[in-house]
Structure formats: structure tokens, C-alpha cells
Design a protein around this motif. Structure first.
Motif, short mmCIF file in Angstrom:
data_model
loop_
_atom_site.label_atom_id
_atom_site.label_comp_id
_atom_site.label_asym_id
_atom_site.label_seq_id
_atom_site.Cartn_x
_atom_site.Cartn_y
_atom_site.Cartn_z
N ILE A 191 0.91 -1.18 -0.02
CA ILE A 191 -0.04 0.00 -0.07
C ILE A 191 0.76 1.33 0.00
N TRP A 192 1.97 1.23 0.08
CA TRP A 192 2.95 2.44 0.31
C TRP A 192 4.26 2.18 -0.46
N PRO A 193 4.01 1.91 -1.73
CA PRO A 193 5.29 1.94 -2.62
C PRO A 193 6.01 3.19 -2.67
N ARG A 194 7.47 3.07 -2.75
CA ARG A 194 7.95 4.52 -2.73
C ARG A 194 9.27 4.35 -3.10
N PRO A 195 10.00 5.23 -3.91
CA PRO A 195 11.45 5.16 -4.23
C PRO A 195 12.27 4.85 -2.89
#
Length: 257
Positions: A167-171
Motif C-alpha cells: 500500500i505504500w510503494p516509494r523509491p
């Protein structure tokens, strides 16, 4: 804050099989610099003896759960202060650097001094394009490359972290706390920067990491949650709102050929 998430899945779904984790780069520009994540493995070790540590089931099982993110560049970085006392980064390679100064400035950030955890320990961030995603509850943990030996140790420690990639994909980034700023940071292209570990619902399930397509739905969702750290202090408080906007499928394995 613990969030219980339920996804719609077919009965023959992955509950008892491998956990599928997708990864992609946020940009294709310069993508050749950024190697695909690799499973941690002891290479060129003695496996001839039945009691060799290289054949230990516990060691093999542990290594199989970590994936290596490598340095994309060669870098020798120094720290200084200008005549006004303002902290500055110094590219020790100067004109001989493999990376142009303008491009290095795009990749590297010296965090503002007011945000350092300790007044004598500068914090440096190296931006990376890696994003990991999943279609079931999976947490990513970022940790130091503990199995990689450096003849000259780095003069500090990395910032780790743990967050849910479903739910919280980020680089990701390499964030470094410089304990001894009088010593240079030396990175070599191809050497491990850090490891990532993935935790799903059952501790005995293996993990399969696949390159994922950047679909329109995935891009829109990542854009929806990006940059919020600049506006709120506790981003985890937004998980419920992110879940509500999440498309059913994030991981679409990339087709080659």
C-alpha cells in the motif's frame, strides 16, 4: 500502526506459494546504471565438505531472504564547511570524476543541518529509482550490507527502515549518517549499498522478486501517494486513505522478447 488489509484473490492464490514481489525503476533514463536486485548468495565458497558453513541450511535460508541493491556509481565524497560555516559536499575526484558534477548534484543531497539527528553527524542521501510492490501484505525492511566486507569501512551508518510495499510503494534511497565527517565516503560501482528483506504473512514462504510493468494504474497510484512526506510528519497515518485508492493489481510481471 497496524493495518489489516484484505485483497480479493482466487482460491488458488499465492497463500501457500511464494510471495511475489515486483520491482521497477521510476525512470528509464540511465537505467543501465541500476542493476536488477540480486538475491544474496555466498559466491566462490567451499561447498566440498558436508559440514561446510556454505552448505548450512540455516545460512542458505537466511541468505535467500535478502536482496542486494548495488551502488550505481564510483564516488569519493568529502565533507567541509565554507567560509560562513555552511556544510558542503566535496567531490574528491574533481575533474577526474566518472560522474559530471551537475549530474552528481541531481543524485546526492546533503540534508539540511537542522534535520540531522546529531549536530556532529551530517546526513547524506543518494537518490535511487528502485520501487518494490506487492499484491498481498508485504513489508520491506532496508538494512546495511552486513555480509559485505570492506577493507576500509564506511565512516558511519546507513538509515534503515520498514514499510508496507503493498500500500505504500516509494523509491528507495541510500541515506547515510556520517559519524566521522573528517573521513571520506568511498563507494564503488557494483558494490552492495544495502539489502532489502521482505516479510509476508507466513515466515516459511519463499520470496520471488520479478521485474514489473509500469502500468497506467500503477503510475497513477504511485503519483497519488508521492511527496506527502513534505506535508505531514506521520505518513503512516495515511495508510487507510492509500488503501482506499489502491488498484486491485499492482504487480504485472514484465514480458521480455
Amino acid at each position: 500502526m497496524q493495518i489489516n488489509i484484505t485483497y480479493e484473490r482466487p482460491e488458488e492464490g499465492p497463500a501457500s506459494g511464494p510471495i511475489t514481489v515486483g520491482w521497477f525503476r521510476t525512470t528509464d533514463k540511465g537505467g543501465v546504471l541500476y542493476d536488477a536486485p540480486e538475491r544474496l548468495a555466498s559466491r566462490e565458497t567451499n561447498k566440498g565438505h558436508a559440514k561446510s558453513a556454505s552448505r548450512c541450511p540455516a545460512l542458505i535460508n537466511m541468505e535467500s531472504r535478502y536482496f542486494v541493491i548495488k551502488s550505481p556509481i564510483d564516488l569519493t565524497l568529502g565533507f567541509t564547511r565554507d567560509e560562513k560555516g555552511v556544510p558542503r559536499l566535496v567531490n574528491r575526484a574533481g575533474a577526474g570524476s566518472a560522474v559530471r558534477s551537475s549530474k552528481l548534484a541531481d543524485m546526492l543531497t546533503l540534508v539540511g543541518e537542522a534535520e540531522w539527528r546529531y549536530p556532529d553527524r551530517p546526513t547524506v542521501q543518494l537518490k535511487l529509482p528502485y520501487v518494490f510492490i506487492a499484491d498481498e501484505p508485504v513489508y520491506l525492511t532496508q538494512i546495511a550490507a552486513f555480509a559485505h566486507y570492506r577493507k576500509t569501512p564506511l565512516p558511519g551508518t546507513i538509515f534503515g527502515g520498514r514499510f508496507p510495499i503493498d500500500i505504500w510503494p516509494r523509491p528507495l534511497m541510500w541515506a547515510f549518517e556520517w559519524h566521522e565527517p573528517e573521513k571520506d565516503i568511498v563507494l564503488k560501482r557494483g558494490e552492495p549499498l544495502f539489502y532489502v528483506q521482505f516479510e509476508g504473512g507466513a515466515p516459511d514462504r519463499p520470496v520471488s522478486v520479478v521485474e514489473a510493468e509500469r502500468t497506467a494504474e500503477l503510475d497513477a497510484y504511485c503519483e497519488h501517494i508521492s511527496g506527502v512526506v513534505n506535508y505531514v510528519n506521520q505518513t503512516f497515518s495515511l495508510f487507510k486513505a492509500a488503501e482506499a485508492a489502491r488498484p486491485k493489481v499492482l504487480v504485472t510481471p514484465r514480458k521480455r522478447g
